[in-house]
Design a protein around this motif. Structure first.
Motif: not given
Length: 705
Positions: A595, A599, A614, A677-682, A684-685, A688
């Motif tokens: 991740l 980023e 990602a 950016k969308q795929y990275f956020r998914q 990262a979520a 978590s």
């Protein structure tokens, strides 16, 4: 580490070296598991030796090219950190041995001063990209493949799609239909072709995929009879992405691309390759057709006085070791390097003496020799005299007398019996008993210390690999004899047949028997493999069967070539690729690391790289949770499917739309900024969530403990 920051000009390499130094320290402090550290160092060209506590360093020379300054730099580094010996390999690398692990970052930094790398020379990566040593000067070539091999090397070095695959991946570029780079035995092999389209000459390649040597050799499939030049690198990337996702990871011996194709079928493999195309960062990739200009020797250099000690040997050398280049008025000269070993002292001697009369472009050949280029006819006697003085003027390059052999039990963990010792003895047999065969370039002898074929025994006319036999409860070194392998041409090849196993000390008698029989019974102008086909495998089994009689063994038969002590098999853990990581905490740490890389890539507008990092974080996180609950993980494809089954469907984690659908968006979108950016956020979520789940499960277990 401050010295690396101040001395290195390339910030990417500097970051690599600083990271290696940091990881070595963490490993020594017990903060990185040994399995994980092994994978990390292998991908940086650092390979554990048979001898404990020291490393072999593999120096990656794309298509075998080195300048004279690079050759000198490698020699200097070997003197400072190794033993003063350079070992030329069958993949056109140079290896140095007995290096301290702690010294490897410093060693790498010194190599980088002349743009030499060890990155991805070992491990589960794209290994050194090889090419015909004649590329660029080959009279038979449709065009020079060197720029394409160089572009592929640079494109896939540090590329996220091929940093931690299930197994290694090998690519070769042949210069002509003669296929001297053995395209048919590589994960991807290419042969240059030209076509006339609407009155224009179009460049392209015949593309072979899924070949390989090893213990189970496979001939490659033809993927394209003609693939236009700008589609080659995108196709290779497609294949690598499929291999990364679908390739076996649990069973190392079934993890090469050839086994994946065998398992799913070539038609399904091609379908999967096409599915990857949308996600590529480059749908076509135009290669600049010219390299940096070759630095040619001056036409009239001032040379020292010289003489040729043996004019007869000089004439033989001219017959067997030189050829006229496609460039008018120039010749190239091959140098036989016995067993691929040349000292740093001799290297410097050759560099200094030859610099005025050869191009600044020396090639390591795939049979462990050297190629010197752009020699004017008037300078050939001087070149020979330099080689003669150095002890490297033997005739018969790439002949039956020029035997290829891996290091075997000298340094390799997997070696079973000596390959270098028997190779030296067989060369003596040819030199002493069959001297005229120095002109025979039809028969190739290749030897490996084990069945894995680093010495390429599987494609030899006469091949041997190390083995062992039992007699009266005692173990003795043995050789498996293979016959009938070789190049056919235009992407077709022959895999040698395993014929018989004999005690190692009878290897010279095997060779004598074969050559005498061929001399006696071969038809006029009949090539060796044609003779083998005509007589058949059973004929040669019966011919050599008397040499397998264990009732006549002597004490010396229980001692391997070059050894003093009685033979005992001592096979270690092979390091040709990294091992499977099965520690949950380590996998989650890796997901976090991916991740961070994602980023960083997005911040640098490297959207395709960011997406793939990602993707890797998704897979590593899912694998960690599956392994924590005892679910085996063989492939990334299996991990993605199993996570939906064991976690999403079971209600343990919530992934909107399902895990597979989320992860496999990677193949449904162009690598744009918005999708990246969308795929990275998914990703990262998801990470978590994975951490929260792991902590929730681990905490009660720790309390019970």
């Amino acid at each position: 580490m401050q010295s690396f920051r101040t001395e290195l000009e390339n910030p990417v390499v500097e970051k690599d070296i600083i990271e290696l130094d940091k990881k070595i320290l963490q490993f020594r402090e017990g903060k990185i598991p040994e399995e994980k550290f092994r994978s990390l160092r292998l991908a940086r060209g650092i390979y554990g030796q048979r001898q404990p506590g020291v490393q072999m360093i593999r120096i990656k020379l794309p298509y075998g090219k080195m300048t004279l300054q690079q050759w000198k730099r490698i020699s200097d580094v070997s003197d400072e950190y190794s033993t003063g010996n350079l070992h030329l390999t069958t993949r056109q690398d140079i290896q140095i041995h007995y290096v301290s692990l702690e010294k490897t970052p410093e060693l790498w930094a010194k190599l980088d001063k002349d743009d030499i790398t060890i990155r991805e020379a070992c491990g589960n990566t794209v290994r050194n990209i090889t090419a015909s040593d004649k590329a660029g000067i080959d009279p038979d070539e449709p065009f020079d493949v060197t720029p394409y091999a160089d572009a592929a090397f640079r494109y896939f070095l540090r590329n996220p799609i091929c940093q931690d695959m299930g197994r290694k991946f090998k690519i070769a570029f042949s210069s002509s239909d003669r296929d001297t780079a053995w395209a048919f035995m590589h994960d991807i092999g290419v042969i240059p072709k030209i076509r006339q389209v609407d009155g224009k000459t179009v460049r392209g390649f015949k593309v072979m995929v899924g070949g390989g040597l090893g213990a189970q050799p496979y001939l490659a499939h033809t993927a394209f009879e003609f693939l236009e030049e700008d589609q080659l690198i995108p196709y290779i990337e497609n294949v690598l992405r499929v291999f990364d996702r679908h390739g076996e990871r649990a069973s190392r011996h079934k993890a090469r691309l050839k086994f994946l194709i065998q398992k799913i079928g070539f038609e399904e493999f091609e379908r999967l390759v096409k599915e990857e195309h949308k996600a590529l960062k480059s749908k076509n990739f135009v290669v600049e057709r010219t390299e940096e200009p070759v630095v040619l020797p001056a036409p009239d250099p001032v040379l020292p006085a010289f003489s040729i000690k043996d004019p007869k040997k000089y004439e033989a050398w001219k017959t067997t070791n030189i050829f006229r280049q496609k460039q008018d008025s120039y010749y190239a000269a091959y140098v036989r390097v016995p067993l691929g070993n040349i000292s740093t002292a001799i290297s410097r001697q050759l560099i200094d003496a030859l610099r005025p009369v050869i191009a600044d472009d020396v090639r390591v050949t795939a049979n462990q020799g050297l190629l010197l280029k752009y020699i004017l006819p008037a300078h050939l006697p001087y070149v020979y005299s330099v080689l003669e003085t150095a002890g490297f003027a033997e005739a018969g390059f790439d002949s039956i007398a020029d035997i290829t052999a891996c290091p075997g039990t000298d340094t390799c963990n997997l070696g079973i019996s000596s390959s270098t010792g028997i190779a030296a003895r067989l060369e003596e047999v040819i030199h002493d008993e069959f001297p005229d065969l120095v002109y025979n370039k039809d028969i190739k002898i290749k030897i490996s210390g084990c069945m894995n074929s680093c010495g390429q025994h599987g494609i030899a006319s006469i091949g041997f690999h190390g083995s062992s036999l039992k007699s009266s409860g005692k173990t003795l070194p043995a050789l498996q004899v293979l016959l009938g392998g070789g190049i056919v041409g235009n992407g077709e090849g022959r895999v040698a047949d395993k014929v018989i196993k004999v005690p190692s000390k009878r290897g010279p008698d095997v060779l004598r028997t074969l050559l005498h029989d061929y001399e006696t019974n071969g038809q006029e102008s009949e090539l060796f493999n044609d003779y083998y086909d005509r007589q058949g495998e059973r004929y040669f089994y019966d011919l050599l069967k008397p040499l397998t009689d264990l009732a006549t063994l002597r004490d010396e038969d229980f001692v391997d070539w070059g050894q003093q002590e009685k033979f005992a098999t001592a096979i270690g853990v092979g390091e040709c690729a990294g091992v499977v990581i099965d520690l949950v905490a380590t996998l989650l740490f890796e997901a976090e690391e991916k991740l961070a890389w994602s980023e960083e890539a997005l911040a640098n507008a490297q959207y395709a790289d960011g997406i793939y990092h990602a993707y890797s974080a998704f897979v590593q996180g899912a694998k960690a949770l599956l392994l924590s609950e005892g679910v085996s993980c063989n492939t990334q494809h299996g991990i993605i499917n199993d996570f939906d089954k064991h976690f999403v469907a079971a209600g343990k984690l919530v992934v909107d739309g399902g895990f597979k659908a989320t992860v496999m968006q990677i193949n449904e979108h162009e690598p744009t900024e918005s999708f990246a950016k969308q795929y990275f956020r998914q990703a990262a979520a998801f990470y978590s969530q994975a951490q929260e789940y792991r902590q929730a499960v681990a905490a009660p277990a720790q309390e019970q403990a």
